[in-house]
Structure formats: C-alpha cells, structure tokens
Design a protein around this motif. Structure first.
Motif, PDB file in Angstrom:
ATOM      1  N   ARG A 204       0.827  -1.207   0.000  1.00 59.00           N
ATOM      2  CA  ARG A 204       0.000   0.000   0.000  1.00 59.00           C
ATOM      3  C   ARG A 204       0.862   1.257   0.000  1.00 59.00           C
ATOM      4  N   GLU A 208      -0.451   2.956  -3.376  1.00 60.61           N
ATOM      5  CA  GLU A 208      -1.639   3.737  -3.044  1.00 60.61           C
ATOM      6  C   GLU A 208      -1.300   5.220  -2.942  1.00 60.61           C
ATOM      7  N   PRO A 214      -6.665   3.142   1.382  1.00 65.12           N
ATOM      8  CA  PRO A 214      -6.346   2.439   0.136  1.00 65.12           C
ATOM      9  C   PRO A 214      -7.519   2.346  -0.828  1.00 65.12           C
TER      10      PRO A 214
END
Length: 230
Positions: A204, A208, A214
């Motif tokens: 992530r 992200e 996320p």
C-alpha cells in the motif's frame, strides 16, 4: 527454473555459519559467510548475492539496520533468522523488506528448503499468472519480466511483494483470507499471518496515493484482503 544460487550467510555464531554453509552447499548453492553486519554490507556492495540469510542479532550493525541499508538500493531476497519469541524484531524485519524468516532453533534442512523456495519464486513466473501484462490504470505488472511500474516509474518490490501484488491483481474482485494468501503466495501450509499483514502494508505504501485510505488493496473485515480495480 533453477533454485540454486549465490547465498550470503550472515551470523555472528561460527557454528551456525558452518552448519548453514554445509547444508546450503549440499543443496547446490555457492555460499559466502560473514560474521557481522559491516562485512555483510561490504560483500553485498562488492558482488550482490542471489539471496541473503540474515541473523537479526548481530554485533555492531544489527540485522535490522543491515536489511534497511540493503533495501535502499537492492531487492535481493532476504531470509531472516530470528530467535523464538522475538516477534517485534520479526515484524520490524518484514516491514524493512525481508522476504521470509526462520526462527531459531531451526532445522538446517528446513532453512535450505526455504532458501531454495525463495530463489525459485524470485526467478519464476507463478504458474497461475498470465503471460501478458496485468494492468489497472497507471499500475502495470509484467509477470515474465517480473517488473512493476506505477505512472511509468519502476516500482522497487521484493520477491514476496511482487508475487502478492500479481496474485491480487490477477484475482481482482475476490477476497482472500490471510491463510489463503500464505498458501497461494508464500506456499506455506501454516505460518504467522502477520507476515501477510506487513507485506500488504508495504505494498500500500508503494502503490496507493493515500496508504491509510487504500483505493486498490481493500481490507475486507472478518475475511482478509481484496484488490479493487480503479
């Protein structure tokens, strides 16, 4: 696909180094050893090995710092050696980018098998993976080249991070438990599920826009994780 390679074993215990070296050489690997973190970093800089077996409890520069420095410029697979009960250090090592771990006391034969497994995964295209690019907006994963890009920029992913991302993207929309992911990505029938949690957190942070919120790797409460196409 070969599962043999050049392995650096880093441990301050000479007996452990000798035993691990013997078992890894019997398994077909070329082995170099180091008794401290400073020598290990020097050896990696001189000629990067295919895999590092790294004890976390080292004199001087400890294993966590060694792993952190290596991850600044390399994605070489790292298998940590941790003492039983050192969960905090194990989690810290995974957060720094270690691919796998074995707890002491350990079976040298098990460690040799784990090393071969990580090397094989680092070099192979997963059997269930498509041969073509897997894409989602500006995120692209090339299974054959084992390369991932975001917005045209290369992503620095460890072996496990790459395999996890590819698996989730290939199975977008399907929720998997941590146990499922340990089995399908790590190839473990059992293991510490926090390993999955840490790797998802690291992914992530890399893919992200806002890791704390996320948009791609969603947490499915009570189940595990699911990849959502953007």
């Amino acid at each position: 696909m070969s599962e043999h390679g050049r392995v650096l074993v880093v441990d301050d215990d000479e007996t452990v180094r000798d035993v691990v070296r013997r078992y890894l050489e019997l398994a077909g690997h070329e082995v170099t050893v180091a008794g401290d973190g400073e020598l290990a970093l020097s050896l990696v800089a001189r000629a990067e090995p295919d895999l590092i077996v790294l004890d976390l409890m080292l004199p001087g520069i400890d294993g966590l710092e060694v792993c952190r420095r290596i991850r600044q410029y390399s994605t070489v697979p790292v298998v940590m050696l941790t003492a039983l009960g050192e969960e905090e250090n194990r989690i810290a090592g995974l957060q720094l980018g270690a691919d796998d771990y074995v707890t002491k006391p350990f079976s040298p034969r098990e460690l040799a098998l784990r090393v071969s497994s990580v090397l094989r995964r680092a070099r192979a295209v997963p059997a269930a993976a498509p041969a073509r690019l897997v894409e989602d907006g500006d995120l692209s994963v090339d299974p054959s080249a084992r390369k991932a890009t975001l917005g045209g920029e290369d992503l620095s992913l460890t072996t496990r991070e790459f395999d996890l991302l590819l698996f989730l993207m290939t199975n977008a929309g399907t929720a998997f438990s941590r146990t499922d992911l340990l089995e399908k990505v790590w190839g473990w029938d059992f293991g510490d599920q926090s390993t999955v949690t840490v790797h998802v957190r690291r992914l992530r942070e890399k893919i992200e826009a806002v890791p704390a919120k996320p948009a791609r790797i969603a947490t499915v409460w009570g189940v595990g994780y699911r990849y959502d196409r953007t």
